[in-house]
Scaffold this active site. Structure first.
Site, PDB file in Angstrom:
ATOM      1  N   GLU A 161     -14.377  13.152 -16.082  1.00 24.61           N
ATOM      2  CA  GLU A 161     -14.287  13.542 -17.489  1.00 24.61           C
ATOM      3  C   GLU A 161     -14.203  12.335 -18.402  1.00 24.61           C
ATOM      4  O   GLU A 161     -13.625  11.305 -18.056  1.00 24.61           O
ATOM      5  CB  GLU A 161     -13.052  14.432 -17.707  1.00 24.61           C
ATOM      6  CG  GLU A 161     -13.301  15.843 -17.223  1.00 24.61           C
ATOM      7  CD  GLU A 161     -12.147  16.776 -17.542  1.00 24.61           C
ATOM      8  OE1 GLU A 161     -12.407  17.903 -17.966  1.00 24.61           O
ATOM      9  OE2 GLU A 161     -10.989  16.383 -17.350  1.00 24.61           O
TER      10      GLU A 161
ATOM     11  N   CYS B 197     -12.823   7.651 -24.705  1.00 25.46           N
ATOM     12  CA  CYS B 197     -11.760   7.473 -23.721  1.00 25.46           C
ATOM     13  C   CYS B 197     -12.433   7.607 -22.349  1.00 25.46           C
ATOM     14  O   CYS B 197     -12.861   8.693 -21.980  1.00 25.46           O
ATOM     15  CB  CYS B 197     -10.727   8.562 -23.963  1.00 25.46           C
ATOM     16  SG  CYS B 197      -9.381   8.540 -22.812  1.00 25.46           S
TER      17      CYS B 197
ATOM     18  N   CYS C  29      -6.551   9.999  -9.449  1.00 30.51           N
ATOM     19  CA  CYS C  29      -5.748   8.773  -9.514  1.00 30.51           C
ATOM     20  C   CYS C  29      -4.764   8.790  -8.353  1.00 30.51           C
ATOM     21  O   CYS C  29      -4.152   9.815  -8.064  1.00 30.51           O
ATOM     22  CB  CYS C  29      -4.989   8.704 -10.840  1.00 30.51           C
ATOM     23  SG  CYS C  29      -3.960   7.217 -10.986  1.00 30.51           S
TER      24      CYS C  29
ATOM     25  N   CYS D  25       1.399  13.828 -15.261  1.00 28.42           N
ATOM     26  CA  CYS D  25      -0.021  13.623 -15.582  1.00 28.42           C
ATOM     27  C   CYS D  25      -0.927  14.529 -14.737  1.00 28.42           C
ATOM     28  O   CYS D  25      -0.818  14.547 -13.509  1.00 28.42           O
ATOM     29  CB  CYS D  25      -0.366  12.156 -15.353  1.00 28.42           C
ATOM     30  SG  CYS D  25      -2.115  11.790 -15.465  1.00 28.42           S
TER      31      CYS D  25
ATOM     32  N   CYS E 196      -4.933  12.752 -23.491  1.00 22.64           N
ATOM     33  CA  CYS E 196      -4.426  11.870 -22.450  1.00 22.64           C
ATOM     34  C   CYS E 196      -3.645  12.652 -21.409  1.00 22.64           C
ATOM     35  O   CYS E 196      -2.786  13.469 -21.747  1.00 22.64           O
ATOM     36  CB  CYS E 196      -3.490  10.839 -23.054  1.00 22.64           C
ATOM     37  SG  CYS E 196      -4.322   9.356 -23.544  1.00 22.64           S
TER      38      CYS E 196
HETATM   39  N1  SAH Z   1      -3.720   5.133 -15.545  1.00 19.19           N
HETATM   40  C1  SAH Z   1      -3.594   4.450 -16.771  1.00 19.19           C
HETATM   41  C2  SAH Z   1      -4.592   4.876 -17.817  1.00 19.19           C
HETATM   42  C3  SAH Z   1      -4.896   6.341 -17.943  1.00 19.19           C
HETATM   43  S1  SAH Z   1      -3.634   7.381 -18.597  1.00 19.19           S
HETATM   44  C4  SAH Z   1      -2.188   4.555 -17.300  1.00 19.19           C
HETATM   45  O1  SAH Z   1      -1.450   5.390 -16.796  1.00 19.19           O
HETATM   46  O2  SAH Z   1      -1.840   3.788 -18.173  1.00 19.19           O
HETATM   47  C5  SAH Z   1      -3.562   6.979 -20.316  1.00 19.19           C
HETATM   48  C6  SAH Z   1      -2.198   7.238 -20.943  1.00 19.19           C
HETATM   49  O3  SAH Z   1      -1.909   8.635 -21.003  1.00 19.19           O
HETATM   50  C7  SAH Z   1      -1.063   6.612 -20.149  1.00 19.19           C
HETATM   51  O4  SAH Z   1      -0.137   6.002 -21.018  1.00 19.19           O
HETATM   52  C8  SAH Z   1      -0.447   7.821 -19.489  1.00 19.19           C
HETATM   53  O5  SAH Z   1       0.861   7.610 -19.085  1.00 19.19           O
HETATM   54  C9  SAH Z   1      -0.567   8.854 -20.562  1.00 19.19           C
HETATM   55  N2  SAH Z   1      -0.389  10.238 -20.119  1.00 19.19           N
HETATM   56  C10 SAH Z   1      -0.480  10.731 -18.873  1.00 19.19           C
HETATM   57  N3  SAH Z   1      -0.248  12.051 -18.879  1.00 19.19           N
HETATM   58  C11 SAH Z   1      -0.007  12.394 -20.153  1.00 19.19           C
HETATM   59  C12 SAH Z   1       0.278  13.623 -20.810  1.00 19.19           C
HETATM   60  N4  SAH Z   1       0.326  14.751 -20.125  1.00 19.19           N
HETATM   61  N5  SAH Z   1       0.476  13.621 -22.141  1.00 19.19           N
HETATM   62  C13 SAH Z   1       0.374  12.473 -22.840  1.00 19.19           C
HETATM   63  N6  SAH Z   1       0.091  11.286 -22.292  1.00 19.19           N
HETATM   64  C14 SAH Z   1      -0.101  11.240 -20.964  1.00 19.19           C
HETATM   65 FE1  SF4 Z   2      -2.735   7.747 -12.855  1.00 17.95          FE
HETATM   66 FE2  SF4 Z   2      -2.068   9.548 -14.693  1.00 17.95          FE
HETATM   67 FE3  SF4 Z   2      -0.250   7.822 -13.806  1.00 17.95          FE
HETATM   68 FE4  SF4 Z   2      -2.266   6.944 -15.375  1.00 17.95          FE
HETATM   69  S1  SF4 Z   2      -0.647   8.377 -15.941  1.00 17.95           S
HETATM   70  S2  SF4 Z   2      -1.498   6.008 -13.482  1.00 17.95           S
HETATM   71  S3  SF4 Z   2      -3.913   8.299 -14.682  1.00 17.95           S
HETATM   72  S4  SF4 Z   2      -1.268   9.384 -12.589  1.00 17.95           S
END
Ligand code: SAH
Ligand code: SF4
Length: 355
Positions: free
Chosen positions: A81, A95, A102, A109, A349
């Site tokens: 996605e 994005c 992951c 997440c 996100c």
């Molecule tokens: N794996 C990387 C980048 C992808 S996630 C990371 O974790 O930084 C991008 C951002 O979205 C990260 O800060 C992550 O913690 C946040 N994120 C994950 N799940 C989320 C959610 N359900 N609501 C809001 N932000 C979330």
């Molecule tokens: Fe992976 Fe989601 Fe954690 Fe980012 S926030 S490291 S995408 S599991």
């Protein structure tokens, strides 16, 4: 789309042919080699066979048409996605995902909850950006074959190849996956997208978000690239952070911040600390105070993120977020707050699960 053989197909061609082909793909945003009239027909046929430009996608548009989600099917059938956010002032942020799923399993997440399939290749990352570049160029919503409208105009001579449409202005690695667990391909994609003769998007317009893979931060410090770095912190101490982000057991808060300090010393660039506001988990006054003490340093700033519920947790109430922000500000920590995009599409996100 598969551009992995592009260099191989073009390797015996004169350099101007290589430039013409690169321009067709990355600047004119061609989606079919047969239309690239600058190239001889035999070469077009060969490119069509070895480097197809067609992107296999399903797109959905949010009610306000500001968010478009693309579900791209890759060569091996896996799906990834990618999301476009139209900010309305000619800023358009893509994005992008760096992996399918992951491996890090942060408990809040959706991507983490589906597990890990594989890392994306350089061109699979680039493809996500080209997908939306084509979409914006065509202007029309992604209902069906969104390039058609532009092509029709072109064939009537009413539009030039780059007429109309908007451009992508920012690329953030905040989709599926952990970018620093796919370091070489993420950087490889950025180099292609940054290249003046290809996509030509300035380095400052890219951001990488990482949980804080130390080796990645160290390597990134050496790159001499003005790409932005964001760290997903989400908790001010090891106990809480390990509970919600298992990777913290390997890379503790202290170690991550030490690597960031080194990065700042080398690059003199600001670093954003992402902090997702989860109700009754990490949003107390105590957390705010602890966080403030931790990050009150030059070139650090905090970005408070509204939590997009994916199952177990709820997002903090607006009044709680306001209070949390005020505490940080009282301690003199610069804070920004991220607007929630694409909730109705499950395109925000942490909501990307490739479904
Ligand atoms: N794996 C990387 C980048 C992808 S996630 C990371 O974790 O930084 C991008 C951002 O979205 C990260 O800060 C992550 O913690 C946040 N994120 C994950 N799940 C989320 C959610 N359900 N609501 C809001 N932000 C979330
Ligand atoms: Fe992976 Fe989601 Fe954690 Fe980012 S926030 S490291 S995408 S599991």
């Amino acid at each position: 789309m598969d551009l992995s053989k592009l260099n191989e197909v073009l390797k015996d061609e004169p350099s101007y042919r290589q430039k013409q082909a690169q321009k067709a793909v990355f600047q004119d945003l061609a989606d079919n080699w047969m239309q690239v009239q600058t190239l001889p027909i035999e070469l077009r046929k060969e490119l069509k066979k070895s480097c197809p430009l067609k992107i296999d996608f399903q797109a959905s548009v949010s009610q306000d048409e500001k968010v478009i989600k693309g579900l791209i099917t890759l060569k091996d059938g896996l799906k990834v996605e990618t999301v476009l956010m139209k900010h309305g002032d000619n800023r358009n942020t893509v994005c992008v995902s760096s992996q399918v799923g992951c491996p890090l399993g942060c408990v809040f997440c959706a991507t983490g909850n589906i597990g890990f399939k594989r890392s994306l290749s350089i061109y699979e990352i680039v493809e996500q950006v080209l997908f939306f570049a084509r979409y914006l160029k065509s202007k029309g919503p992604a209902r069906s074959g969104f390039a058609r409208q532009t092509r029709r105009l072109e064939s009537r001579g009413l539009a030039t190849s780059d007429a109309g449409g908007e451009r992508i202005t920012n690329v953030v690695f905040m989709g599926m996956g952990e970018p620093f667990l796919n370091y070489d391909n993420v950087l490889g994609a950025i180099r292609i997208l940054n290249d003046e003769e290809r996509f030509n998007l300035g380095a400052r317009h890219f951001s990488i978000s990482t949980v804080g893979i130390i080796e990645g931060i160290e390597k990134f410090s050496q790159e001499k690239l003005q790409v932005n770095l964001a760290i997903s912190l989400h908790a001010p101490d090891d106990k809480l952070r390990s509970e919600i982000m298992p990777i913290n057991k390997k890379y503790s808060v202290k170690e991550v911040l030490k690597a960031v300090d080194e990065y700042i010393k080398k690059t003199k660039r600001r670093v954003m600390f992402e902090y997702v506001m989860i109700k009754d988990v990490n949003d107390t006054d105590e957390c705010a105070k602890e966080l403030a003490k931790l990050v009150k340093k030059p070139l650090y700033f905090v970005n408070l993120i509204l939590y997009n519920p994916t199952g177990i947790f709820k997002s903090s109430e607006p009044a709680r977020i306001k209070r949390f922000k005020e505490i940080l500000e009282k301690y003199g920590v610069p804070v920004t707050q991220r607007y929630r995009f694409g909730k109705d599409l499950k395109a925000a996100c942490g909501q990307l699960a490739g479904k």
